[in-house]
Design a protein around this motif. Structure first.
Motif, PDB file in Angstrom:
ATOM      1  N   SER A  40       0.820  -1.216   0.000  1.00 22.44           N
ATOM      2  CA  SER A  40       0.000   0.000   0.000  1.00 22.44           C
ATOM      3  C   SER A  40       0.861   1.276   0.000  1.00 22.44           C
ATOM      4  N   PHE A  41       2.195   1.105   0.032  1.00 24.28           N
ATOM      5  CA  PHE A  41       3.073   2.280   0.003  1.00 24.28           C
ATOM      6  C   PHE A  41       3.862   2.321  -1.302  1.00 24.28           C
ATOM      7  N   PRO A  42       4.142   3.512  -1.825  1.00 22.55           N
ATOM      8  CA  PRO A  42       5.030   3.587  -2.992  1.00 22.55           C
ATOM      9  C   PRO A  42       6.438   3.174  -2.560  1.00 22.55           C
ATOM     10  N   PRO A  43       7.184   2.497  -3.455  1.00 25.34           N
ATOM     11  CA  PRO A  43       8.525   2.026  -3.099  1.00 25.34           C
ATOM     12  C   PRO A  43       9.426   3.127  -2.522  1.00 25.34           C
ATOM     13  N   ARG A  44       9.244   4.390  -2.970  1.00 23.99           N
ATOM     14  CA  ARG A  44      10.132   5.458  -2.488  1.00 23.99           C
ATOM     15  C   ARG A  44       9.958   5.718  -0.986  1.00 23.99           C
ATOM     16  N   MET A  45       8.872   5.160  -0.392  1.00 22.83           N
ATOM     17  CA  MET A  45       8.654   5.368   1.053  1.00 22.83           C
ATOM     18  C   MET A  45       9.182   4.219   1.904  1.00 22.83           C
ATOM     19  N   ILE A  46       9.663   3.150   1.272  1.00 19.64           N
ATOM     20  CA  ILE A  46      10.019   1.943   2.041  1.00 19.64           C
ATOM     21  C   ILE A  46      11.538   1.807   2.154  1.00 19.64           C
ATOM     22  N   MET A  47      12.038   1.732   3.393  1.00 19.92           N
ATOM     23  CA  MET A  47      13.481   1.576   3.597  1.00 19.92           C
ATOM     24  C   MET A  47      13.812   0.127   3.936  1.00 19.92           C
ATOM     25  N   GLU A  48      14.966  -0.342   3.466  1.00 16.81           N
ATOM     26  CA  GLU A  48      15.421  -1.685   3.830  1.00 16.81           C
ATOM     27  C   GLU A  48      15.964  -1.641   5.257  1.00 16.81           C
ATOM     28  N   VAL A  49      15.857  -2.770   5.933  1.00 18.81           N
ATOM     29  CA  VAL A  49      16.135  -2.775   7.373  1.00 18.81           C
ATOM     30  C   VAL A  49      17.605  -2.459   7.672  1.00 18.81           C
ATOM     31  N   ASN A  50      18.533  -2.969   6.868  1.00 21.93           N
ATOM     32  CA  ASN A  50      19.951  -2.688   7.146  1.00 21.93           C
ATOM     33  C   ASN A  50      20.278  -1.213   6.921  1.00 21.93           C
ATOM     34  N   GLU A  51      19.652  -0.638   5.898  1.00 18.65           N
ATOM     35  CA  GLU A  51      19.877   0.795   5.636  1.00 18.65           C
ATOM     36  C   GLU A  51      19.393   1.610   6.837  1.00 18.65           C
ATOM     37  N   LEU A  52      18.233   1.205   7.375  1.00 17.74           N
ATOM     38  CA  LEU A  52      17.682   1.928   8.527  1.00 17.74           C
ATOM     39  C   LEU A  52      18.628   1.845   9.726  1.00 17.74           C
ATOM     40  N   VAL A  53      19.070   0.626  10.047  1.00 17.50           N
ATOM     41  CA  VAL A  53      19.886   0.450  11.260  1.00 17.50           C
ATOM     42  C   VAL A  53      21.269   1.081  11.077  1.00 17.50           C
ATOM     43  N   ASP A  54      21.821   0.986   9.879  1.00 16.21           N
ATOM     44  CA  ASP A  54      23.126   1.632   9.648  1.00 16.21           C
ATOM     45  C   ASP A  54      23.010   3.150   9.806  1.00 16.21           C
ATOM     46  N   ALA A  55      21.922   3.719   9.302  1.00 18.47           N
ATOM     47  CA  ALA A  55      21.729   5.167   9.451  1.00 18.47           C
ATOM     48  C   ALA A  55      21.514   5.524  10.919  1.00 18.47           C
ATOM     49  N   ALA A  56      20.725   4.695  11.620  1.00 18.92           N
ATOM     50  CA  ALA A  56      20.463   4.960  13.046  1.00 18.92           C
ATOM     51  C   ALA A  56      21.766   4.920  13.834  1.00 18.92           C
ATOM     52  N   LEU A  57      22.633   3.972  13.505  1.00 17.35           N
ATOM     53  CA  LEU A  57      23.912   3.875  14.223  1.00 17.35           C
ATOM     54  C   LEU A  57      24.862   5.004  13.826  1.00 17.35           C
ATOM     55  N   ALA A  58      24.748   5.492  12.591  1.00 18.35           N
ATOM     56  CA  ALA A  58      25.542   6.670  12.199  1.00 18.35           C
ATOM     57  C   ALA A  58      25.080   7.865  13.028  1.00 18.35           C
ATOM     58  N   GLY A  59      23.768   7.999  13.225  1.00 18.32           N
ATOM     59  CA  GLY A  59      23.240   9.070  14.073  1.00 18.32           C
ATOM     60  C   GLY A  59      23.717   8.913  15.511  1.00 18.32           C
ATOM     61  N   TYR A  60      23.742   7.677  15.974  1.00 18.02           N
ATOM     62  CA  TYR A  60      24.247   7.372  17.331  1.00 18.02           C
ATOM     63  C   TYR A  60      25.715   7.792  17.447  1.00 18.02           C
ATOM     64  N   ASP A  61      26.520   7.426  16.455  1.00 18.18           N
ATOM     65  CA  ASP A  61      27.949   7.778  16.477  1.00 18.18           C
ATOM     66  C   ASP A  61      28.142   9.294  16.449  1.00 18.18           C
ATOM     67  N   GLN A  62      27.203  10.001  15.789  1.00 17.91           N
ATOM     68  CA  GLN A  62      27.307  11.467  15.722  1.00 17.91           C
ATOM     69  C   GLN A  62      26.778  12.143  16.983  1.00 17.91           C
ATOM     70  N   GLY A  63      26.257  11.340  17.923  1.00 15.47           N
ATOM     71  CA  GLY A  63      25.766  11.891  19.187  1.00 15.47           C
ATOM     72  C   GLY A  63      24.370  12.467  19.106  1.00 15.47           C
ATOM     73  N   GLU A  64      23.596  12.089  18.089  1.00 15.62           N
ATOM     74  CA  GLU A  64      22.229  12.616  17.985  1.00 15.62           C
ATOM     75  C   GLU A  64      21.354  12.060  19.097  1.00 15.62           C
ATOM     76  N   VAL A  65      20.444  12.884  19.598  1.00 10.49           N
ATOM     77  CA  VAL A  65      19.467  12.399  20.581  1.00 10.49           C
ATOM     78  C   VAL A  65      18.233  11.876  19.839  1.00 10.49           C
ATOM     79  N   VAL A  66      17.887  12.524  18.756  1.00 13.48           N
ATOM     80  CA  VAL A  66      16.768  12.061  17.931  1.00 13.48           C
ATOM     81  C   VAL A  66      17.299  11.825  16.518  1.00 13.48           C
ATOM     82  N   THR A  67      17.064  10.632  16.007  1.00 13.17           N
ATOM     83  CA  THR A  67      17.526  10.296  14.661  1.00 13.17           C
ATOM     84  C   THR A  67      16.329   9.899  13.803  1.00 13.17           C
ATOM     85  N   ILE A  68      16.167  10.627  12.708  1.00  8.30           N
ATOM     86  CA  ILE A  68      15.100  10.321  11.751  1.00  8.30           C
ATOM     87  C   ILE A  68      15.801   9.923  10.455  1.00  8.30           C
TER      88      ILE A  68
END
Ligand SMILES: NC(=O)c1ccc[n+]([C@@H]2O[C@H](COP(=O)([O-])OP(=O)(O)OC[C@H]3O[C@@H](n4cnc5c(N)ncnc54)[C@H](OP(=O)(O)O)[C@@H]3O)[C@@H](O)[C@H]2O)c1
Length: 270
Positions: A202-230
């Protein structure tokens, strides 16, 4: 002789699948021992075996239903007493149920038990130890629905708003004790949670992220010291503006007099 510090053990909830399993993989890859929590013991054991084989780290399983007070208690006890655990990833959560008018009270309560009560109790169990040693991290997995309640139905978005507000308060309380706190707000992410009728299709492909991409980005935000990561937000200035708008209201949120627009034009003695 220099003492080589061992990497903190990471406890990850909801580690048997999806985003939690990807977190387990990435932390193990970074050399952290992991403790994997979820209900499906077989899946947890298969993952633990793979992680210790591929990354040569200790990978333990702690099967528990986090909506069951008795089973959750065992997880809390582990966090209270295991001095090697220094990082908690509160990831286990269930997605949106039916609209509020159709939801059974028990289903809403069970969702709150997993999405709200469990992470809060696990943090409460772990935090005194982290504060005492002056370091550690807590990563709470929220959802972009915390910022976009109109995009879903039921109490799920509200449960994720709790996770966001809770994390912001936690950060204010513990940052000066050397404790890192992060709230991750995933958008639509390809996991088994969407294996239902009208799921990802029900979502266009441009809205769907793969799980590894999500977690790698979240951990990059963690490494950068972000409190909120989107992870999918293109310009981080948008979040800063959102925060600034909220903070601008702070001086006016509690005053002795009501705002003029709530006052009657008719004088009291007329
Ligand atoms: N996927 C998305 O689009 C998306 C978007 C925004 C936010 N999120 C959030 O991301 C987190 C992970 O979601 P996901 O998509 O990876 O979900 P998932 O693939 O369905 O995995 C959920 C994980 O939670 C565990 N779990 C479920 N109920 C549990 C319980 N009662 N006690 C203990 N563990 C339990 C599951 O394992 P067992 O079944 O073995 O217990 C599984 O490991 C959730 O908090 C979710 O709200 C996901």
């Amino acid at each position: 002789m220099a003492v080589v510090e061992q990497p903190d053990t990471v406890m990850i909830t909801g580690a048997s699948a999806g985003i939690g399993a990807a977190y387990a993989d990435r932390f193990a890859q970074r050399g952290h021992p992991v403790v994997l929590v979820a209900r499906n013991q077989q899946q947890l054991e298969a993952l633990a075996q793979r992680l210790s084989r591929e990354y040569h780290v200790k990978a333990e399983v702690l099967p528990a239903d986090l909506t069951s007070p008795a089973e959750r208690q065992r997880v809390e006890e582990r966090l209270r007493t295991d001095h090697t655990i220094g990082i908690l990833v509160n990831n286990a959560g269930v997605e949106a149920g039916p609209a509020l008018a159709q939801a059974s009270p028990d289903a809403v309560a069970a969702m709150i038990e997993l999405n709200v009560t469990a992470p809060s109790r696990l943090v409460a169990a772990l935090l005194p130890r982290l504060v005492a040693r002056g370091r550690g991290s807590i990563i709470n997995v929220g959802s972009i629905l915390a910022l976009a309640p109109e995009l879903s139905v039921g109490a799920y978005a509200a449960s994720k708003s709790y996770v966001l507000t809770y994390t912001l308060t936690l950060h204010e309380e513990v940052a000066h004790h050397g404790i890192r706190v992060q709230c991750v707000l995933p958008g639509v992410t390809r996991t088994a949670t969407w294996n239902v009728a009208g799921g990802l299709e029900s979502f266009p492909p441009r809205m769907i992220m793969e799980v590894n991409e999500l977690v790698d980005a979240a951990l990059a935000g963690y490494d950068q010291g972000e409190v909120v990561t989107i992870p999918s937000l293109v310009d981080s200035v948008e979040w800063k503006r959102f925060e600034e708008a909220r903070r601008r209201m702070l001086p006016e949120l509690s005053r002795s007099v009501a705002a003029d627009r709530y006052k009657s034009d008719i004088p009291e003695d007329a």
